[in-house]
Scaffold this active site. Structure first.
Site, PDB file in Angstrom:
ATOM      1  N   ARG A 197       1.059   1.228   0.954  1.00 46.98           N
ATOM      2  CA  ARG A 197       1.543   2.604   0.878  1.00 46.98           C
ATOM      3  C   ARG A 197       3.056   2.535   0.693  1.00 46.98           C
ATOM      4  O   ARG A 197       3.709   1.628   1.236  1.00 46.98           O
ATOM      5  CB  ARG A 197       1.233   3.362   2.173  1.00 46.98           C
ATOM      6  CG  ARG A 197      -0.210   3.792   2.317  1.00 46.98           C
ATOM      7  CD  ARG A 197      -0.580   4.913   1.352  1.00 46.98           C
ATOM      8  NE  ARG A 197      -1.940   5.390   1.524  1.00 46.98           N
ATOM      9  CZ  ARG A 197      -2.997   4.936   0.851  1.00 46.98           C
ATOM     10  NH1 ARG A 197      -2.846   3.962  -0.033  1.00 46.98           N
ATOM     11  NH2 ARG A 197      -4.187   5.450   1.051  1.00 46.98           N
TER      12      ARG A 197
ATOM     13  N   GLU B 272       5.011   9.870  -3.882  1.00 48.42           N
ATOM     14  CA  GLU B 272       4.196   9.931  -5.110  1.00 48.42           C
ATOM     15  C   GLU B 272       3.878  11.379  -5.473  1.00 48.42           C
ATOM     16  O   GLU B 272       3.672  12.189  -4.570  1.00 48.42           O
ATOM     17  CB  GLU B 272       2.894   9.152  -4.893  1.00 48.42           C
ATOM     18  CG  GLU B 272       3.156   7.686  -4.678  1.00 48.42           C
ATOM     19  CD  GLU B 272       1.904   6.895  -4.308  1.00 48.42           C
ATOM     20  OE1 GLU B 272       0.782   7.394  -4.522  1.00 48.42           O
ATOM     21  OE2 GLU B 272       2.063   5.783  -3.799  1.00 48.42           O
TER      22      GLU B 272
ATOM     23  N   GLY C 122      -4.599   0.977  -7.537  1.00 46.55           N
ATOM     24  CA  GLY C 122      -5.382  -0.025  -6.797  1.00 46.55           C
ATOM     25  C   GLY C 122      -6.883   0.041  -7.006  1.00 46.55           C
ATOM     26  O   GLY C 122      -7.507  -0.920  -7.428  1.00 46.55           O
TER      27      GLY C 122
ATOM     28  N   ASP D 239       2.766  -0.580  -6.742  1.00 44.42           N
ATOM     29  CA  ASP D 239       1.685   0.335  -7.111  1.00 44.42           C
ATOM     30  C   ASP D 239       1.823   1.649  -6.350  1.00 44.42           C
ATOM     31  O   ASP D 239       1.132   2.611  -6.658  1.00 44.42           O
ATOM     32  CB  ASP D 239       0.328  -0.310  -6.796  1.00 44.42           C
ATOM     33  CG  ASP D 239      -0.846   0.473  -7.378  1.00 44.42           C
ATOM     34  OD1 ASP D 239      -0.708   1.011  -8.506  1.00 44.42           O
ATOM     35  OD2 ASP D 239      -1.894   0.567  -6.722  1.00 44.42           O
TER      36      ASP D 239
ATOM     37  N   ARG E  42      -1.217  -7.772  13.153  1.00 44.05           N
ATOM     38  CA  ARG E  42      -1.003  -7.485  14.571  1.00 44.05           C
ATOM     39  C   ARG E  42      -1.309  -8.691  15.446  1.00 44.05           C
ATOM     40  O   ARG E  42      -0.719  -8.888  16.483  1.00 44.05           O
ATOM     41  CB  ARG E  42      -1.874  -6.290  14.998  1.00 44.05           C
ATOM     42  CG  ARG E  42      -1.152  -4.968  14.795  1.00 44.05           C
ATOM     43  CD  ARG E  42      -2.113  -3.831  14.923  1.00 44.05           C
ATOM     44  NE  ARG E  42      -3.255  -4.053  14.031  1.00 44.05           N
ATOM     45  CZ  ARG E  42      -4.155  -3.138  13.726  1.00 44.05           C
ATOM     46  NH1 ARG E  42      -4.081  -1.954  14.251  1.00 44.05           N
ATOM     47  NH2 ARG E  42      -5.145  -3.399  12.897  1.00 44.05           N
TER      48      ARG E  42
ATOM     49  N   HIS F 217      -0.138   4.011  -8.847  1.00 40.89           N
ATOM     50  CA  HIS F 217      -1.144   3.950  -7.773  1.00 40.89           C
ATOM     51  C   HIS F 217      -2.551   3.743  -8.345  1.00 40.89           C
ATOM     52  O   HIS F 217      -3.401   4.635  -8.277  1.00 40.89           O
ATOM     53  CB  HIS F 217      -1.096   5.198  -6.888  1.00 40.89           C
ATOM     54  CG  HIS F 217      -1.721   4.980  -5.537  1.00 40.89           C
ATOM     55  ND1 HIS F 217      -1.324   5.630  -4.397  1.00 40.89           N
ATOM     56  CD2 HIS F 217      -2.739   4.152  -5.142  1.00 40.89           C
ATOM     57  CE1 HIS F 217      -2.061   5.238  -3.366  1.00 40.89           C
ATOM     58  NE2 HIS F 217      -2.931   4.334  -3.795  1.00 40.89           N
TER      59      HIS F 217
HETATM   60  C1  GLV Z   1      -6.196   4.041  -2.014  1.00 37.97           C
HETATM   61  O1  GLV Z   1      -5.016   3.946  -1.992  1.00 37.97           O
HETATM   62  C2  GLV Z   1      -7.042   4.113  -0.862  1.00 37.97           C
HETATM   63  O2  GLV Z   1      -6.531   4.215   0.262  1.00 37.97           O
HETATM   64  O3  GLV Z   1      -8.272   4.082  -1.024  1.00 37.97           O
END
Ligand code: GLV
Length: 317
Positions: free
Chosen positions: A233, A262, A282, A257, A176, A280
Protein backbone atom coordinates in the site's frame (compact mmCIF):
# COMPACT_ATOMS: atom_id res chain seq x y z
CA UNK A 1 -33.75 -13.85 -5.41
CA UNK A 2 -34.36 -12.78 -1.82
CA UNK A 3 -35.36 -9.33 -0.61
CA UNK A 4 -32.18 -9.12 1.48
CA UNK A 5 -30.83 -5.63 0.79
CA UNK A 6 -27.18 -5.35 -0.22
CA UNK A 7 -25.48 -2.01 -0.74
CA UNK A 8 -22.69 -1.57 -3.28
CA UNK A 9 -21.19 1.92 -2.83
CA UNK A 10 -18.91 1.84 -5.90
CA UNK A 11 -18.93 -0.24 -9.09
CA UNK A 12 -17.54 -3.79 -9.17
CA UNK A 13 -17.02 -6.07 -12.18
CA UNK A 14 -20.25 -6.72 -14.13
CA UNK A 15 -20.23 -10.43 -13.21
CA UNK A 16 -20.33 -9.54 -9.50
CA UNK A 17 -23.17 -7.05 -10.00
CA UNK A 18 -25.14 -9.59 -12.07
CA UNK A 19 -24.61 -12.41 -9.57
CA UNK A 20 -25.65 -10.24 -6.60
CA UNK A 21 -28.62 -8.88 -8.56
CA UNK A 22 -29.83 -12.44 -9.13
CA UNK A 23 -29.59 -13.39 -5.45
CA UNK A 24 -30.34 -10.20 -3.51
CA UNK A 25 -31.96 -6.78 -3.70
CA UNK A 26 -28.81 -4.96 -4.81
CA UNK A 27 -28.60 -1.18 -4.39
CA UNK A 28 -26.03 0.65 -6.51
CA UNK A 29 -25.18 3.69 -4.44
CA UNK A 30 -23.04 5.34 -7.16
CA UNK A 31 -26.12 5.56 -9.40
CA UNK A 32 -28.06 7.50 -6.78
CA UNK A 33 -28.21 11.26 -7.44
CA UNK A 34 -27.96 11.92 -3.69
CA UNK A 35 -26.12 9.18 -1.78
CA UNK A 36 -26.79 10.82 1.59
CA UNK A 37 -30.53 10.97 0.96
CA UNK A 38 -30.53 7.34 -0.22
CA UNK A 39 -28.82 6.21 2.99
CA UNK A 40 -31.25 8.26 5.09
CA UNK A 41 -34.22 6.64 3.33
CA UNK A 42 -32.96 3.06 2.89
CA UNK A 43 -29.94 2.64 5.22
CA UNK A 44 -31.99 0.93 7.93
CA UNK A 45 -32.86 -1.96 5.58
CA UNK A 46 -29.31 -2.69 4.35
CA UNK A 47 -27.99 -6.02 5.69
CA UNK A 48 -24.90 -6.54 3.52
CA UNK A 49 -22.24 -4.28 2.01
CA UNK A 50 -20.11 -5.16 -1.02
CA UNK A 51 -17.05 -2.91 -0.61
CA UNK A 52 -13.91 -2.06 -2.52
CA UNK A 53 -11.25 0.64 -2.30
CA UNK A 54 -13.38 2.97 -4.45
CA UNK A 55 -16.12 2.84 -1.81
CA UNK A 56 -14.35 5.27 0.53
CA UNK A 57 -13.91 4.59 4.26
CA UNK A 58 -16.14 1.87 5.63
CA UNK A 59 -16.11 2.91 9.28
CA UNK A 60 -18.21 3.76 12.32
CA UNK A 61 -19.70 6.81 10.58
CA UNK A 62 -21.09 4.58 7.83
CA UNK A 63 -22.09 1.82 10.26
CA UNK A 64 -24.16 4.42 12.15
CA UNK A 65 -26.22 4.87 8.99
CA UNK A 66 -26.64 1.11 8.44
CA UNK A 67 -28.01 -0.19 11.77
CA UNK A 68 -29.07 -3.59 10.35
CA UNK A 69 -25.71 -4.26 8.67
CA UNK A 70 -24.48 -7.84 9.28
CA UNK A 71 -21.59 -8.27 6.87
CA UNK A 72 -19.07 -6.29 4.80
CA UNK A 73 -17.68 -8.38 1.91
CA UNK A 74 -14.53 -6.67 0.63
CA UNK A 75 -13.32 -7.08 -2.94
CA UNK A 76 -9.58 -7.32 -2.20
CA UNK A 77 -7.28 -9.03 0.24
CA UNK A 78 -6.18 -5.72 1.77
CA UNK A 79 -8.96 -4.17 3.85
CA UNK A 80 -7.33 -1.03 5.19
CA UNK A 81 -10.34 0.78 3.64
CA UNK A 82 -12.47 -0.86 6.37
CA UNK A 83 -12.34 -0.21 10.11
CA UNK A 84 -12.55 -3.91 10.98
CA UNK A 85 -12.26 -3.25 14.73
CA UNK A 86 -15.24 -0.89 14.63
CA UNK A 87 -17.09 -3.61 12.72
CA UNK A 88 -16.10 -6.23 15.29
CA UNK A 89 -17.29 -3.96 18.13
CA UNK A 90 -20.74 -3.91 16.53
CA UNK A 91 -20.82 -7.60 15.69
CA UNK A 92 -20.51 -6.92 11.94
CA UNK A 93 -18.65 -9.62 9.99
CA UNK A 94 -15.92 -8.54 7.54
CA UNK A 95 -14.64 -10.81 4.78
CA UNK A 96 -11.84 -10.29 2.22
CA UNK A 97 -10.45 -12.23 -0.75
CA UNK A 98 -7.28 -14.03 0.39
CA UNK A 99 -5.65 -16.86 -1.54
CA UNK A 100 -7.20 -16.32 -4.94
CA UNK A 101 -4.89 -13.42 -5.82
CA UNK A 102 -1.61 -14.46 -4.18
CA UNK A 103 -0.01 -15.96 -7.29
CA UNK A 104 -1.09 -13.07 -9.52
CA UNK A 105 0.36 -10.42 -7.22
CA UNK A 106 3.57 -12.46 -6.84
CA UNK A 107 3.92 -12.73 -10.64
CA UNK A 108 3.42 -8.98 -11.02
CA UNK A 109 6.01 -8.32 -8.34
CA UNK A 110 8.65 -10.32 -10.21
CA UNK A 111 7.79 -8.46 -13.41
CA UNK A 112 8.04 -5.09 -11.69
CA UNK A 113 11.33 -6.03 -10.03
CA UNK A 114 12.92 -7.05 -13.34
CA UNK A 115 11.41 -4.06 -15.17
CA UNK A 116 12.90 -1.72 -12.57
CA UNK A 117 16.38 -3.23 -12.42
CA UNK A 118 16.79 -3.89 -16.16
CA UNK A 119 14.91 -0.66 -17.06
CA UNK A 120 12.47 -2.36 -19.41
CA UNK A 121 9.92 0.50 -19.77
CA UNK A 122 12.78 2.94 -20.43
CA UNK A 123 14.17 0.55 -23.07
CA UNK A 124 10.75 0.21 -24.70
CA UNK A 125 10.51 4.01 -24.93
CA UNK A 126 14.03 4.07 -26.39
CA UNK A 127 13.02 1.78 -29.26
CA UNK A 128 9.75 3.63 -29.93
CA UNK A 129 11.56 6.97 -30.01
CA UNK A 130 13.79 5.66 -32.80
CA UNK A 131 16.97 6.07 -30.78
CA UNK A 132 18.38 2.54 -31.16
CA UNK A 133 19.98 3.10 -34.63
CA UNK A 134 21.97 5.99 -33.18
CA UNK A 135 23.37 4.29 -30.09
CA UNK A 136 22.82 1.15 -28.05
CA UNK A 137 20.64 1.46 -24.93
CA UNK A 138 22.87 2.09 -21.89
CA UNK A 139 23.83 -0.95 -19.83
CA UNK A 140 21.53 -1.51 -16.88
CA UNK A 141 22.06 -2.55 -13.26
CA UNK A 142 21.60 -6.25 -12.54
CA UNK A 143 19.75 -8.68 -10.31
CA UNK A 144 22.90 -10.82 -10.19
CA UNK A 145 24.50 -11.05 -6.78
CA UNK A 146 21.70 -9.29 -4.97
CA UNK A 147 20.12 -9.97 -1.60
CA UNK A 148 16.39 -9.44 -1.64
CA UNK A 149 14.56 -8.46 1.52
CA UNK A 150 10.85 -9.16 1.77
CA UNK A 151 9.02 -6.90 4.18
CA UNK A 152 5.98 -8.97 5.18
CA UNK A 153 6.34 -12.70 4.64
CA UNK A 154 2.64 -13.57 4.52
CA UNK A 155 0.90 -15.69 1.89
CA UNK A 156 1.84 -13.36 -0.99
CA UNK A 157 5.33 -12.65 0.38
CA UNK A 158 5.98 -16.40 0.46
CA UNK A 159 4.88 -16.80 -3.16
CA UNK A 160 7.22 -13.96 -4.15
CA UNK A 161 10.07 -15.65 -2.25
CA UNK A 162 9.32 -19.02 -3.84
CA UNK A 163 9.54 -17.49 -7.32
CA UNK A 164 12.77 -15.68 -6.43
CA UNK A 165 14.38 -18.95 -5.32
CA UNK A 166 14.64 -19.70 -9.03
CA UNK A 167 16.65 -16.53 -9.64
CA UNK A 168 19.76 -17.48 -7.63
CA UNK A 169 19.53 -14.55 -5.24
CA UNK A 170 19.81 -14.48 -1.44
CA UNK A 171 16.56 -13.95 0.44
CA UNK A 172 15.83 -12.34 3.79
CA UNK A 173 12.71 -11.03 5.51
CA UNK A 174 11.22 -8.97 8.27
CA UNK A 175 7.77 -9.41 9.75
CA UNK A 176 6.17 -9.20 13.16
CA UNK A 177 7.92 -12.41 14.14
CA UNK A 178 10.42 -14.98 12.94
CA UNK A 179 8.73 -17.91 11.22
CA UNK A 180 9.98 -21.29 12.38
CA UNK A 181 9.38 -23.07 9.07
CA UNK A 182 11.21 -20.50 6.92
CA UNK A 183 14.90 -20.82 6.05
CA UNK A 184 15.49 -17.21 4.88
CA UNK A 185 17.44 -14.86 7.17
CA UNK A 186 15.19 -12.99 9.61
CA UNK A 187 15.90 -9.38 10.61
CA UNK A 188 14.05 -7.90 13.54
CA UNK A 189 13.57 -4.35 12.18
CA UNK A 190 12.97 -2.85 8.72
CA UNK A 191 16.27 -0.94 9.04
CA UNK A 192 18.16 -4.16 9.82
CA UNK A 193 16.54 -5.85 6.82
CA UNK A 194 17.35 -2.91 4.53
CA UNK A 195 20.95 -2.88 5.78
CA UNK A 196 21.35 -6.55 4.85
CA UNK A 197 19.71 -6.16 1.41
CA UNK A 198 19.98 -4.25 -1.83
CA UNK A 199 16.41 -4.92 -2.93
CA UNK A 200 13.48 -4.33 -0.59
CA UNK A 201 10.04 -5.66 -1.55
CA UNK A 202 7.14 -4.32 0.52
CA UNK A 203 4.17 -6.69 0.80
CA UNK A 204 2.80 -5.96 4.29
CA UNK A 205 -0.88 -5.10 4.91
CA UNK A 206 -1.72 -1.38 4.89
CA UNK A 207 -3.31 0.55 7.74
CA UNK A 208 -2.10 2.35 10.85
CA UNK A 209 0.23 -0.43 12.02
CA UNK A 210 2.46 -0.24 8.95
CA UNK A 211 2.21 3.47 8.09
CA UNK A 212 5.58 4.79 6.89
CA UNK A 213 7.33 1.57 7.88
CA UNK A 214 9.70 2.48 5.03
CA UNK A 215 11.01 5.91 5.96
CA UNK A 216 14.16 7.94 5.30
CA UNK A 217 16.20 5.75 7.69
CA UNK A 218 15.19 2.53 5.92
CA UNK A 219 15.96 4.05 2.52
CA UNK A 220 19.37 5.21 3.74
CA UNK A 221 20.05 1.70 5.02
CA UNK A 222 19.04 0.24 1.64
CA UNK A 223 21.84 2.28 0.11
CA UNK A 224 23.01 3.72 -3.19
CA UNK A 225 22.67 0.40 -5.07
CA UNK A 226 19.28 -0.23 -3.47
CA UNK A 227 16.00 -0.88 -5.23
CA UNK A 228 12.59 -0.53 -3.58
CA UNK A 229 9.58 -2.42 -4.94
CA UNK A 230 6.25 -1.52 -3.32
CA UNK A 231 3.30 -3.80 -4.09
CA UNK A 232 1.69 -3.34 -0.67
CA UNK A 233 0.00 0.00 0.00
CA UNK A 234 1.21 3.54 -0.62
CA UNK A 235 0.80 4.26 3.09
CA UNK A 236 3.63 1.84 3.91
CA UNK A 237 6.21 4.21 2.37
CA UNK A 238 6.96 7.81 3.37
CA UNK A 239 6.47 9.06 -0.21
CA UNK A 240 8.23 12.46 0.13
CA UNK A 241 11.21 10.66 1.73
CA UNK A 242 11.23 8.18 -1.16
CA UNK A 243 11.17 10.96 -3.75
CA UNK A 244 14.07 12.66 -1.99
CA UNK A 245 16.01 9.38 -1.84
CA UNK A 246 15.48 8.77 -5.56
CA UNK A 247 16.42 12.34 -6.50
CA UNK A 248 19.56 12.41 -4.38
CA UNK A 249 20.85 8.93 -5.27
CA UNK A 250 20.34 7.68 -1.70
CA UNK A 251 18.80 4.66 -3.44
CA UNK A 252 19.16 3.55 -7.06
CA UNK A 253 15.61 2.97 -8.27
CA UNK A 254 12.04 2.10 -7.34
CA UNK A 255 9.23 0.05 -8.86
CA UNK A 256 5.88 1.21 -7.53
CA UNK A 257 2.43 -0.29 -7.94
CA UNK A 258 0.83 1.72 -5.12
CA UNK A 259 0.84 5.35 -3.96
CA UNK A 260 -0.10 7.47 -0.97
CA UNK A 261 -3.05 9.14 -2.68
CA UNK A 262 -4.26 6.92 -5.53
CA UNK A 263 -5.00 7.49 -8.32
CA UNK A 264 -2.88 10.63 -8.19
CA UNK A 265 0.85 10.16 -8.58
CA UNK A 266 3.12 13.06 -7.52
CA UNK A 267 4.67 15.04 -10.40
CA UNK A 268 8.06 14.55 -8.74
CA UNK A 269 7.74 10.78 -9.24
CA UNK A 270 6.56 11.17 -12.84
CA UNK A 271 9.64 13.28 -13.56
CA UNK A 272 12.15 10.73 -12.25
CA UNK A 273 13.99 8.50 -14.77
CA UNK A 274 14.78 5.80 -12.19
CA UNK A 275 11.25 4.70 -11.31
CA UNK A 276 8.81 2.31 -12.93
CA UNK A 277 5.22 3.29 -12.18
CA UNK A 278 2.22 0.96 -12.43
CA UNK A 279 -1.43 1.94 -11.79
CA UNK A 280 -2.11 -0.53 -8.90
CA UNK A 281 -2.16 -3.66 -11.05
CA UNK A 282 -1.21 -6.34 -8.49
CA UNK A 283 -4.30 -8.53 -8.91
CA UNK A 284 -5.61 -6.84 -12.06
CA UNK A 285 -5.98 -9.69 -14.55
CA UNK A 286 -9.34 -10.82 -15.85
CA UNK A 287 -8.79 -14.29 -14.40
CA UNK A 288 -7.94 -13.14 -10.89
CA UNK A 289 -10.46 -10.32 -10.65
CA UNK A 290 -13.16 -12.85 -11.62
CA UNK A 291 -12.01 -15.17 -8.85
CA UNK A 292 -12.03 -12.30 -6.34
CA UNK A 293 -15.50 -11.26 -7.45
CA UNK A 294 -16.77 -14.82 -7.08
CA UNK A 295 -15.43 -14.92 -3.52
CA UNK A 296 -17.30 -11.70 -2.69
CA UNK A 297 -20.52 -13.27 -4.03
CA UNK A 298 -19.83 -16.58 -2.26
CA UNK A 299 -19.20 -14.89 1.09
CA UNK A 300 -22.50 -12.99 0.92
CA UNK A 301 -24.39 -16.04 -0.33
CA UNK A 302 -22.96 -18.26 2.39
CA UNK A 303 -23.65 -15.69 5.10
CA UNK A 304 -27.25 -15.04 4.14
CA UNK A 305 -27.79 -18.76 3.53
CA UNK A 306 -26.97 -19.25 7.22
CA UNK A 307 -23.63 -20.98 6.60
CA UNK A 308 -21.31 -18.30 8.01
CA UNK A 309 -18.49 -16.42 6.28
CA UNK A 310 -16.02 -18.23 3.99
CA UNK A 311 -13.05 -15.93 4.45
CA UNK A 312 -13.49 -13.74 7.54
CA UNK A 313 -10.73 -11.28 8.46
CA UNK A 314 -8.98 -12.04 11.79
CA UNK A 315 -10.59 -9.10 13.63
CA UNK A 316 -14.09 -10.53 13.10
CA UNK A 317 -13.36 -14.26 12.71
C1 GLV B 1 -5.32 -5.26 -3.80
O1 GLV B 1 -4.59 -4.34 -3.63
C2 GLV B 1 -5.91 -6.04 -2.76
O2 GLV B 1 -5.78 -5.68 -1.58
O3 GLV B 1 -6.56 -7.05 -3.07
Amino acid sequence: MTDTAILMPAPMPAAVIDALDRRFALHRLWEQPDAGAFLADHGAAIRGLAANTLAGRVDAALFDRLPALEIVANFGVGYDNIDARAAADRGIMVTNTPGVLDAEVADLTIGLLLATIRRLPQADRYVREGRWPHAPFPLSPTLRGRTIGILGLGAIGKQIARRLEGFDVRLAYHGRSRQADVAYDYHDTPVALATACDVLIAIVPGGGGTRHLIDADVLRALGANGVLVNVARGSVVDEPALIEALQSGTILAAGLDVYADEPSVPDALLALPNVVLLPHLGSASEHTRAAMGQLVVDNLTSWFGGHGPLTPVPETA
